[in-house]
Design an enzyme around this catalytic site. Structure first.
Site, PDB file in Angstrom:
ATOM      1  N   LYS A   1       0.848  -1.201   0.000  1.00 56.23           N
ATOM      2  CA  LYS A   1       0.000   0.000   0.000  1.00 56.23           C
ATOM      3  C   LYS A   1       0.880   1.247   0.000  1.00 56.23           C
ATOM      4  O   LYS A   1       2.097   1.154   0.216  1.00 56.23           O
ATOM      5  CB  LYS A   1      -0.944  -0.025   1.202  1.00 56.23           C
ATOM      6  CG  LYS A   1      -0.258   0.030   2.545  1.00 56.23           C
ATOM      7  CD  LYS A   1      -1.247  -0.200   3.668  1.00 56.23           C
ATOM      8  CE  LYS A   1      -0.533  -0.336   4.984  1.00 56.23           C
ATOM      9  NZ  LYS A   1      -1.025   0.500   6.048  1.00 56.23           N
TER      10      LYS A   1
ATOM     11  N   ARG B   1     -10.170   0.180  15.164  1.00 62.25           N
ATOM     12  CA  ARG B   1     -10.123   1.111  14.035  1.00 62.25           C
ATOM     13  C   ARG B   1     -11.032   0.573  12.948  1.00 62.25           C
ATOM     14  O   ARG B   1     -11.982   1.214  12.540  1.00 62.25           O
ATOM     15  CB  ARG B   1      -8.668   1.251  13.571  1.00 62.25           C
ATOM     16  CG  ARG B   1      -8.469   2.170  12.401  1.00 62.25           C
ATOM     17  CD  ARG B   1      -7.011   2.212  11.950  1.00 62.25           C
ATOM     18  NE  ARG B   1      -6.506   0.914  11.491  1.00 62.25           N
ATOM     19  CZ  ARG B   1      -5.378   0.763  10.802  1.00 62.25           C
ATOM     20  NH1 ARG B   1      -4.611   1.805  10.525  1.00 62.25           N
ATOM     21  NH2 ARG B   1      -4.984  -0.435  10.410  1.00 62.25           N
TER      22      ARG B   1
ATOM     23  N   TYR C   1      16.292  30.873   6.199  1.00 58.68           N
ATOM     24  CA  TYR C   1      15.176  31.677   6.710  1.00 58.68           C
ATOM     25  C   TYR C   1      15.227  31.788   8.220  1.00 58.68           C
ATOM     26  O   TYR C   1      15.548  30.821   8.914  1.00 58.68           O
ATOM     27  CB  TYR C   1      13.838  31.033   6.340  1.00 58.68           C
ATOM     28  CG  TYR C   1      13.474  31.144   4.886  1.00 58.68           C
ATOM     29  CD1 TYR C   1      13.429  32.384   4.251  1.00 58.68           C
ATOM     30  CD2 TYR C   1      13.150  30.012   4.154  1.00 58.68           C
ATOM     31  CE1 TYR C   1      13.079  32.485   2.912  1.00 58.68           C
ATOM     32  CE2 TYR C   1      12.797  30.097   2.824  1.00 58.68           C
ATOM     33  CZ  TYR C   1      12.763  31.335   2.202  1.00 58.68           C
ATOM     34  OH  TYR C   1      12.415  31.428   0.892  1.00 58.68           O
TER      35      TYR C   1
ATOM     36  N   MET D   1      11.785  25.131   1.296  1.00 62.85           N
ATOM     37  CA  MET D   1      10.956  24.307   0.413  1.00 62.85           C
ATOM     38  C   MET D   1      11.795  23.490  -0.573  1.00 62.85           C
ATOM     39  O   MET D   1      11.489  22.338  -0.859  1.00 62.85           O
ATOM     40  CB  MET D   1       9.976  25.207  -0.359  1.00 62.85           C
ATOM     41  CG  MET D   1       8.914  24.431  -1.096  1.00 62.85           C
ATOM     42  SD  MET D   1       7.783  25.471  -2.022  1.00 62.85           S
ATOM     43  CE  MET D   1       6.869  26.265  -0.748  1.00 62.85           C
TER      44      MET D   1
HETATM   45  C1  LIG Z   1      -4.164  -4.565   7.934  1.00 64.24           C
HETATM   46  C2  LIG Z   1      -2.701  -4.375   7.832  1.00 64.24           C
HETATM   47  N1  LIG Z   1      -1.902  -5.446   7.748  1.00 64.24           N
HETATM   48  C3  LIG Z   1      -0.561  -5.342   7.650  1.00 64.24           C
HETATM   49  C4  LIG Z   1       0.051  -4.101   7.667  1.00 64.24           C
HETATM   50  C5  LIG Z   1       1.552  -4.032   7.594  1.00 64.24           C
HETATM   51  O1  LIG Z   1       2.072  -3.475   8.770  1.00 64.24           O
HETATM   52  P1  LIG Z   1       3.657  -3.311   8.906  1.00 64.24           P
HETATM   53  O2  LIG Z   1       4.044  -2.317   7.862  1.00 64.24           O
HETATM   54  O3  LIG Z   1       3.894  -2.801  10.282  1.00 64.24           O
HETATM   55  O4  LIG Z   1       4.234  -4.627   8.657  1.00 64.24           O
HETATM   56  C6  LIG Z   1      -0.742  -2.954   7.758  1.00 64.24           C
HETATM   57  C7  LIG Z   1      -0.117  -1.646   7.797  1.00 64.24           C
HETATM   58  O5  LIG Z   1      -0.513  -0.724   8.410  1.00 64.24           O
HETATM   59  C8  LIG Z   1      -2.156  -3.089   7.840  1.00 64.24           C
HETATM   60  O6  LIG Z   1      -2.947  -2.027   7.910  1.00 64.24           O
END
Ligand SMILES: Cc1ncc(COP(=O)(O)O)c(C=O)c1O
Length: 365
Positions: A40, A133, A256, A304
């Site tokens: 992700k 969550r 700055y 920046m």
């Molecule tokens: C549902 C879920 N699984 C696995 C992970 C992976 O976590 P990590 O990067 O700490 O291994 C995440 C990351 O936030 C997550 O949201």
């Protein structure tokens, strides 16, 4: 450094050999469990497609993302392995996920009711065991199971503090196992372990581990710990170059707000990296970079587009500057940079701005 070979003002070097090494190391630790590589947030700032391909090559057999768009990017890039979307999707997004053959997560009873009307959609049930969550409450799992039954491809939970609290982690695992034991889920994929779970909790491994940060050689403790202690290799370096050099007289000030004042004559180097690149302004007066194999303090404020570091007479315009990574004997880890910026390694990596920071892939060994 030759001016012609420099990729730009500031660039990220991503070692896919390190990603492959980390996948193999995590599979070894997982002792027989499969590995879902969490890619992700554009693979935590490392580039989703190249990382996904490297992770699959090294033995991962599925991938996970947070959003529909991230899943679609993988499919459009030719990835055929199973991809799980962690996030909560709107009805139209669920239909699109089905069309793209992305697995989705059910987080609620309402979601389960809607998903039950979408034939062919593969669903993983997420159970809330204490993170509070996302996820279905344990008492509602029975109803979700009744609605989705044979549609379920997986059941999972997420650990909130496997990096530091073993008592709470065990409590989460026991709650999860109670849910697993209460319903005849059959042949579904059971998973719980993030990076910390994979590294430190044999009990959390189940059928499949689900690491993110550790794939990239980021230590699960965030602002402490050395990835090498866990057999992991950092995949990300951030580099720039000395764009200007000047000699300050005693009493002259820098950047700055004129917050840094030279107490003696000193050489300084201007480096074209700033907070718009993702080099955080919180590093003002605290950051550090490597030039000619030595640690150099960041002087005054991060702006920046540029920063000023201490230098010496030998430093030359065009010299390589390592903001994150290794040079000679020295290394600046994402954990150190995170600590200096008041954040964690994950935010250092995901916070780089890909519109400004070009990515260069190296393949390592
Ligand atoms: C549902 C879920 N699984 C696995 C992970 C992976 O976590 P990590 O990067 O700490 O291994 C995440 C990351 O936030 C997550 O949201």
């Amino acid at each position: 450094m030759e001016m012609e070979t420099r990729p730009g003002r500031v660039w990220a070097e991503i070692d896919l050999g390190a990603v492959r090494h980390n996948v193999r190391a995590l599979l070894h630790r997982a002792a027989g469990a499969r590995l879902m590589a969490v890619v992700k947030a554009d693979a935590y700032g490392h580039g989703a497609l190249p990382v996904a391909r490297a992770a699959l090559e090294a033995g991962a057999d599925s991938l996970a993302v947070a959003t529909l768009a991230e899943g679609v990017e993988l499919r459009e890039g030719g990835i055929r392995a199973p991809v799980l979307v962690f996030g909560d999707l709107l009805p139209e997004q669920l239909r699109e996920a089905g069309r793209m053959r992305l697995d989705v997560t059910v987080h609620s009873l309402a979601g389960a009711r809607y998903m039950s009307s979408l034939p062919g959609l593969r669903v993983h049930l997420k159970v809330n065991t204490g993170m509070n969550r996302w996820g279905v409450e344990p008492e509602q799992v029975g109803e979700v199971y009744r609605l989705l039954g044979g549609r379920l491809a997986g059941v999972y939970t997420h650990l909130s503090c496997a990096d530091w609290d073993s008592g709470f982690t065990l409590k989460q695992l026991l709650r999860f196992e109670r849910v697993l034991g209460s319903h005849p889920f059959g042949n579904v994929l059971i998973h719980a372990a993030n990076s910390a779970g994979t590294l430190w909790y044999t009990r959390a491994r189940y059928d499949c581990v689900r690491p993110g940060g550790a794939l990239y050689g980021l230590h699960p403790r965030g602002d402490a710990g050395d990835p090498a202690d866990e057999g992991l290799r950092p995949a990300l370096s951030l580099k720039s170059y000395v764009a200007g050099k000047r000699l300050l007289a005693a009493g002259e000030r820098v950047s700055y707000g004129a917050t840094f004042r030279a107490v003696r004559p000193m050489w300084v180097a201007t480096v074209p990296v700033g907070y718009a690149d993702g080099y955080r302004r919180m590093l003002s007066g605290k950051g550090v970079a490597l030039i000619r194999g030595r640690r150099r303090c960041l002087l005054g404020r991060v702006t920046m587009d540029a920063c000023v570091f201490e230098a010496d007479e030998e430093v030359e315009v065009g010299d390589e500057v390592v903001l994150l990574g290794e040079q000679g004997e020295e290394r600046i880890g994402a954990e150190e940079l995170g600590r200096l910026a008041g954040t964690i390694n994950y935010e250092v990596a995901t916070g780089l701005n890909p519109r400004r920071v070009e990515r260069r892939y190296v393949s390592g060994v």
